[in-house]
Design a protein around this motif. Structure first.
Motif, PDB file in Angstrom:
ATOM      1  N   PRO A   1      14.240  -9.925  25.592  1.00 56.71           N
ATOM      2  CA  PRO A   1      15.391  -9.547  25.032  1.00 56.71           C
ATOM      3  C   PRO A   1      16.405  -8.541  25.431  1.00 56.71           C
ATOM      4  N   ILE A   2      15.801  -7.563  25.966  1.00 55.02           N
ATOM      5  CA  ILE A   2      16.598  -6.411  26.590  1.00 55.02           C
ATOM      6  C   ILE A   2      17.111  -6.982  27.806  1.00 55.02           C
ATOM      7  N   LEU A   3      16.600  -7.705  28.571  1.00 54.12           N
ATOM      8  CA  LEU A   3      17.480  -8.031  29.729  1.00 54.12           C
ATOM      9  C   LEU A   3      18.539  -9.356  29.216  1.00 54.12           C
ATOM     10  N   ALA A   4      18.285  -9.888  28.353  1.00 53.72           N
ATOM     11  CA  ALA A   4      19.411 -10.956  27.562  1.00 53.72           C
ATOM     12  C   ALA A   4      20.613  -9.876  27.189  1.00 53.72           C
TER      13      ALA A   4
ATOM     14  N   LEU B   1      13.525   3.511  27.196  1.00 54.10           N
ATOM     15  CA  LEU B   1      15.128   3.957  27.460  1.00 54.10           C
ATOM     16  C   LEU B   1      15.778   3.054  26.483  1.00 54.10           C
ATOM     17  N   SER B   2      16.783   3.435  25.926  1.00 58.44           N
ATOM     18  CA  SER B   2      17.681   2.310  25.428  1.00 58.44           C
ATOM     19  C   SER B   2      18.519   1.352  26.247  1.00 58.44           C
ATOM     20  N   PRO B   3      18.858   0.083  25.761  1.00 56.83           N
ATOM     21  CA  PRO B   3      19.442  -0.819  26.656  1.00 56.83           C
ATOM     22  C   PRO B   3      20.407  -0.324  27.692  1.00 56.83           C
ATOM     23  N   SER B   4      21.316   0.203  27.067  1.00 55.63           N
ATOM     24  CA  SER B   4      22.252   0.884  27.781  1.00 55.63           C
ATOM     25  C   SER B   4      21.991   2.053  28.830  1.00 55.63           C
ATOM     26  N   GLN B   5      20.919   2.773  28.631  1.00 57.01           N
ATOM     27  CA  GLN B   5      20.273   3.508  29.658  1.00 57.01           C
ATOM     28  C   GLN B   5      19.744   2.827  30.616  1.00 57.01           C
ATOM     29  N   ILE B   6      18.811   1.809  30.159  1.00 58.10           N
ATOM     30  CA  ILE B   6      18.240   0.922  31.245  1.00 58.10           C
ATOM     31  C   ILE B   6      19.320   0.172  32.218  1.00 58.10           C
TER      32      ILE B   6
ATOM     33  N   LEU C   1      24.644  -6.477  34.801  1.00 63.86           N
ATOM     34  CA  LEU C   1      23.826  -6.054  36.058  1.00 63.86           C
ATOM     35  C   LEU C   1      24.875  -6.298  37.050  1.00 63.86           C
ATOM     36  N   THR C   2      24.913  -5.539  38.212  1.00 62.49           N
ATOM     37  CA  THR C   2      26.013  -5.556  39.391  1.00 62.49           C
ATOM     38  C   THR C   2      25.301  -6.112  40.604  1.00 62.49           C
TER      39      THR C   2
END
Length: 563
Positions: free
Chosen positions: A127-130, A102-107, A136-137
């Motif tokens: 890198p996605i997590l960064a 998925l895209s970073p925004s979807q993840i 992230l809430t």
């Protein structure tokens, strides 16, 4: 429901719930010496696997994971993922298998929506997590997954070297945890897993399954795959390797089945053709499942004919998209046994698998191809019907078309925090698949198309899947996709995009002339000749390898129409 007489209950009697931990428990009883293999990096027997699953449970306890909390995983297909399948769920926590494509925004959306508390993440995805971590809430801590620990090159040796918010590296945490853990009993309807479907509009939808549903799905596979031998899978001789991502509908549920049987399992990590082929040969893999794209990639590999002797032992269940006759023939010529299956994310997923009865096994290979490329025969314990637009059932005569609706013990109850779409999914007490099909009197399911992909032209419905199947049998065609585009006269007309095999130079007019000749001979309907054929180097795919017809319609419309 009718009124019945219930059996008397004794207070002291134990009534065991149907839990995932019970599937795990079977793996130690009969063949604990069999192996679970990860690439060429790691291998263990089932005794060690069970110890590691219990160590994982203790790690989760140390990380303050409580029953009902959600633990997310971003990893390639690995032994670690399998340990989370069994370990996270057996503590009473919820496993969120994140779609890494998925895209970073979807993840980000899925992680916040699922309320992930702890995240296990492979270093490849840092890198996605960064990019999303500040938004992230609910996440409290992260555990890093590294393949480098198996080669002695890992730079992550202490908590001081870990990024902020990380509790440790997976192998190091397991090493420091006790191998003793008693998995508790709890209600079998306890939420076990969640993942997100990639719909064509709006945010991804959260699908969820209970312990009971996954247990019953495993029993359904056991009955059909092993009992009826739809895709013969014997723990004593067969070796299982998934080539469907483990984030995608539990890798179709086969890891639970293989673990219960203590069958040898091979996990390939990131999908790389040379690695997959090497593992197939060196580990003696005999059973896999994948989408047609992956099978086509392997069958088309220049190295494949060299290993025909090894491939002749390989059985492959195809799902996610239609298995074309062209691809089935190419696989069969290499000795590969192929069969189709049918299901969807909301059905856990298996609802049909191809099964040849004693009479059908006597048919010629050419006649068997027609059956093997159907969606399959309806699985045990699944009710499947066809329904028209007015909600009336359609006969199972092999000709009449209707939307597939289903009921069964492992179908999702709805979408997480989306009651409207959940109610629409279960309209009238049947799960609506959105697939148009016919069903034969002997329970074969023949998919015509997705309701949104059927081409409505000249007052008739034309199946884009059937057209793709016809194109797949043309020499030199590697892949094809057919869509309907607006037409002032006919409503819609079919258009095709084609990927050629290396070394071929096909012409659109030549293909159309060949199809027209079949029409004139009465072999094809007149609508099966596309208005336009465009050659491309690659066909757009979704995150799980399906042909992305929405993207083709929206982004390639100009190319196809030549405007």
């Amino acid at each position: 429901m009718i009124q019945t007489k219930l059996i008397p209950r004794t207070t002291e009697a134990h009534e065991p719930p149907l839990l995932i931990k019970n599937l795990l428990a079977q793996s130690l009883k009969y063949e604990p010496q069999r192996e679970i293999v990860y690439r060429d990096l790691f291998r263990m027997d089932y005794t060690r696997f069970n110890q590691r699953v219990r160590q994982l449970a203790n790690v989760l306890t140390d990380l303050n994971v409580q029953p009902g909390d959600t633990v997310a995983v971003l990893d390639w297909d690995s032994h670690r993922y399998l340990e989370c399948f069994l370990g996270v769920t057996s503590t009473g926590a919820i496993l969120h298998t994140i779609n890494i494509r998925l895209s970073p925004s979807q993840i980000l959306y899925t992680m916040n929506h699922a309320q992930d508390k702890v995240v296990f993440i492979h270093e490849d995805f840092l890198p996605i997590l960064a990019a999303i971590k500040p938004q992230l809430t609910t996440v409290e801590t992260y555990v890093i997954l590294s393949d480098k620990v198996y080669t002695g090159t890992s730079e992550i040796n202490s908590l001081a070297e870990l990024p902020e918010g990380f509790s440790g590296e997976y192998e190091a945490l397991l090493k420091g945890a006790s191998e003793q853990y008693e998995f508790p009993d709890f209600d079998e309807n306890t939420w076990a897993t969640t993942f997100y479907t990639t719909g064509t509009t709006g945010n991804p939808k959260g699908v969820y399954f209970s312990h009971r549903q996954l247990f019953m799905h495993t029993m359904g596979l056991l009955t059909y795959i092993i009992g009826y031998e739809a895709m013969p899978f014997k723990g004593s001789t067969d070796v299982y390797m998934p080539i469907t991502p483990m984030f995608h509908v539990h890798a179709w549920g086969f890891p639970f089945l293989a673990t219960m049987m203590s069958a040898k399992q091979v996990y390939p990590g990131r999908y790389e053709p040379e690695v997959l082929l090497k593992l197939l040969i060196t580990e003696g893999v005999t059973l896999s499942h994948c989408v047609p794209t992956i099978l086509n990639m392997l069958v088309s590999s220049p190295a494949a004919p060299k290993f025909k002797q090894n491939l002749s032992r390989w059985k492959v269940l195809i799902g996610g998209s239609a298995l074309t006759k062209g691809l089935a023939k190419a696989a069969t010529e290499l000795g590969i046994t192929v069969m189709s299956g049918y299901g969807m994310s909301e059905t856990a997923p298996v609802m049909a698998v191809g099964y040849l009865n004693e009479q059908e096994k006597q048919l010629s290979p050419e006649e068997q191809i027609d059956l093997r490329t159907r969606a399959g025969r309806i699985s045990p314990f699944i009710e499947m019907r066809l329904m028209d637009d007015d909600g009336n059932f359609v006969p199972h005569d092999g000709h009449s078309l209707g939307e597939i609706v289903a009921r069964g013990p492992w179908l999702t109850q709805g979408y997480y925090e989306d009651p409207e779409r959940g109610a629409d999914l279960w309209k009238g007490g049947w799960l609506h698949t959105g697939d148009v099909a016919s069903i034969t009197p002997d329970y074969w399911v023949v998919i015509a198309d997705r309701t949104k992909d059927v081409i409505k032209t000249g007052g008739e419905w034309v199946s884009s899947l059937d057209m793709e199947d016809v194109l797949s049998q043309i020499e030199g065609v590697a892949e094809s996709a057919v869509i309907g585009l607006p037409d002032d006269r006919w409503g819609e007309r079919p258009h095709a995009i084609i990927v050629q095999k290396p070394g071929y130079t096909l012409q659109a007019e030549g293909i159309k002339a060949g199809l027209q000749a079949k029409v004139e001979r009465g072999e094809l309907h007149k609508w099966y000749v596309p208005d336009r054929i465009v050659f491309v180097t690659e066909i757009p795919k979704t995150s799980v390898g399906k042909i992305d017809k929405k993207k083709i319609r929206s982004e390639m419309k100009e190319l196809i129409l030549g405007k």
